[in-house]
Design a protein around this motif. Structure first.
Motif, PDB file in Angstrom:
ATOM      1  N   GLY A  58      -1.724   9.132  -2.894  1.00 41.26           N
ATOM      2  CA  GLY A  58      -2.230   7.903  -3.051  1.00 41.26           C
ATOM      3  C   GLY A  58      -3.800   8.015  -3.663  1.00 41.26           C
ATOM      4  O   GLY A  58      -4.084   7.111  -4.627  1.00 41.26           O
ATOM      5  N   VAL A  62      -4.556   2.022   4.484  1.00 32.42           N
ATOM      6  CA  VAL A  62      -3.439   2.651   5.330  1.00 32.42           C
ATOM      7  C   VAL A  62      -3.408   2.197   6.569  1.00 32.42           C
ATOM      8  O   VAL A  62      -4.526   1.504   7.222  1.00 32.42           O
ATOM      9  N   ASN A 104       7.861   8.683  -2.044  1.00 34.30           N
ATOM     10  CA  ASN A 104       7.789   9.617  -0.892  1.00 34.30           C
ATOM     11  C   ASN A 104       8.575  10.765  -1.514  1.00 34.30           C
ATOM     12  O   ASN A 104       9.733  11.006  -1.476  1.00 34.30           O
ATOM     13  N   GLU A 114       3.217   3.862   0.059  1.00 36.64           N
ATOM     14  CA  GLU A 114       3.422   5.388   0.122  1.00 36.64           C
ATOM     15  C   GLU A 114       4.053   5.243   1.646  1.00 36.64           C
ATOM     16  O   GLU A 114       3.150   5.388   2.502  1.00 36.64           O
ATOM     17  N   CYS A 171       2.615   8.398   4.429  1.00 43.08           N
ATOM     18  CA  CYS A 171       1.665   8.787   3.561  1.00 43.08           C
ATOM     19  C   CYS A 171       0.824  10.016   3.869  1.00 43.08           C
ATOM     20  O   CYS A 171       0.103  10.626   3.065  1.00 43.08           O
ATOM     21  N   CYS A 222      -7.465   1.711  -1.790  1.00 45.60           N
ATOM     22  CA  CYS A 222      -6.512   2.532  -1.049  1.00 45.60           C
ATOM     23  C   CYS A 222      -6.586   1.917   0.402  1.00 45.60           C
ATOM     24  O   CYS A 222      -7.647   1.565   0.887  1.00 45.60           O
ATOM     25  N   VAL A 280      -3.243   1.395  -3.888  1.00 40.97           N
ATOM     26  CA  VAL A 280      -2.181   2.085  -3.117  1.00 40.97           C
ATOM     27  C   VAL A 280      -2.380   1.811  -1.512  1.00 40.97           C
ATOM     28  O   VAL A 280      -3.415   1.910  -1.010  1.00 40.97           O
ATOM     29  N   GLU A 281      -1.029   1.473  -0.974  1.00 39.52           N
ATOM     30  CA  GLU A 281      -0.932   1.189   0.572  1.00 39.52           C
ATOM     31  C   GLU A 281       0.009   1.941   0.956  1.00 39.52           C
ATOM     32  O   GLU A 281       1.027   2.294   0.602  1.00 39.52           O
ATOM     33  N   GLY A 282      -0.401   2.689   2.312  1.00 42.85           N
ATOM     34  CA  GLY A 282       0.216   3.535   2.816  1.00 42.85           C
ATOM     35  C   GLY A 282       0.395   3.264   4.422  1.00 42.85           C
ATOM     36  O   GLY A 282      -0.372   2.578   4.772  1.00 42.85           O
ATOM     37  N   TYR A 283       1.574   3.914   4.969  1.00 40.66           N
ATOM     38  CA  TYR A 283       1.577   4.057   6.329  1.00 40.66           C
ATOM     39  C   TYR A 283       2.148   5.189   6.736  1.00 40.66           C
ATOM     40  O   TYR A 283       2.909   5.844   6.313  1.00 40.66           O
ATOM     41  N   ASP A 284       1.655   5.676   8.269  1.00 39.63           N
ATOM     42  CA  ASP A 284       2.230   6.843   8.928  1.00 39.63           C
ATOM     43  C   ASP A 284       1.913   6.771  10.598  1.00 39.63           C
ATOM     44  O   ASP A 284       1.405   5.686  10.937  1.00 39.63           O
ATOM     45  N   LEU A 324      -2.729  10.947   2.478  1.00 36.68           N
ATOM     46  CA  LEU A 324      -2.921  10.026   1.166  1.00 36.68           C
ATOM     47  C   LEU A 324      -3.164  10.935   0.169  1.00 36.68           C
ATOM     48  O   LEU A 324      -4.144  10.322  -0.645  1.00 36.68           O
TER      49      LEU A 324
END
Length: 229
Positions: free
Chosen positions: A66, A105, A125, A57, A60, A103, A77-81, A63
């Protein structure tokens, strides 16, 4: 046409509590969006291992989706922001819902961050964060980075809010979101200037009015069981 990142704006103003406000604003569609992503995977993703599913994501935020995918459907789930406050809130939320091991991030820019190669069955997204990439080069670079992160047969589910230039040629755009949760009411207004068709840029002002004080808010207010079906 980049739109001000609402959760980043709220995080700058309220810290981690901005994540609560952001999630209340977008709570209505959370369950439906999660089910939609699950169905996309079932119908269109051709990656080999369908038992251990991994999703990426970008942007994210908290999350929101996520954590739902992990808790209800067993996704990794892996997210970045870019927002430290939102990332901290996302970690706390994942732990509270018992999916801290599913999860992950980290901080990253959509235009430059390279996730692990050939790792993900799906990327998503959905709230038009793609429009924060301010030129074609950044957009192209982001799409290439995500494509490299997907396994063969993986898909990127990308949501975009499109603009009717004729309709908005003389008035710009006004968006209003009013949502409630227990003793909290969030009234969010987004004002867009008249878009410039040549530069594809619009200037946006975000205003959020909340009818109750923020300090009592906690992660307790983010239980998925409280969200409408």
């Amino acid at each position: 046409m980049p739109v001000t990142h609402l959760h980043l704006s709220l995080s700058c103003r309220y810290g981690w509590k901005g994540g609560v406000l952001y999630d209340i604003i977008f709570q209505t569609d959370t369950l439906r969006e999660g089910a939609f992503l699950e169905n996309v995977h079932r119908r269109f993703v051709c990656s080999a291992n369908r038992d251990e599913r991994r999703a990426l994501e970008p942007a994210c935020g908290t999350l929101r989706l996520g954590t739902l995918l992990a808790s209800q459907y067993g996704w990794h789930v892996e997210g970045y922001d870019l927002s430290d406050a939102s990332l901290g809130f996302a970690r706390q939320r994942a732990e509270r819902h018992g999916v801290g091991d599913l999860c992950t991030v980290c901080k990253g820019n959509m235009a430059t961050f390279q996730p692990a190669l050939d790792r993900f069955d799906m990327a998503y997204n959905l709230v038009s964060s793609f429009k924060h990439l301010t030129d074609a080069d950044q957009a192209r670079q982001h799409l290439m980075l995500v494509a490299r992160a997907l396994k063969p047969g993986g898909v990127y589910v990308l949501g975009l809010h499109l603009v009717d230039y004729d309709y908005h040629s003389d008035k710009g755009e006004r968006e209003k979101y009013l949502e409630t949760r227990e003793d909290m009411v969030v009234d969010s207004k987004i004002f867009s200037s008249v878009p410039d068709k040549a530069t594809r840029i619009e200037h946006v002002t975000v205003g959020t009015g909340e009818s109750y004080v923020l300090p009592p808010l906690s992660v307790d207010k983010l239980e998925f069981s409280q969200l409408p079906s």
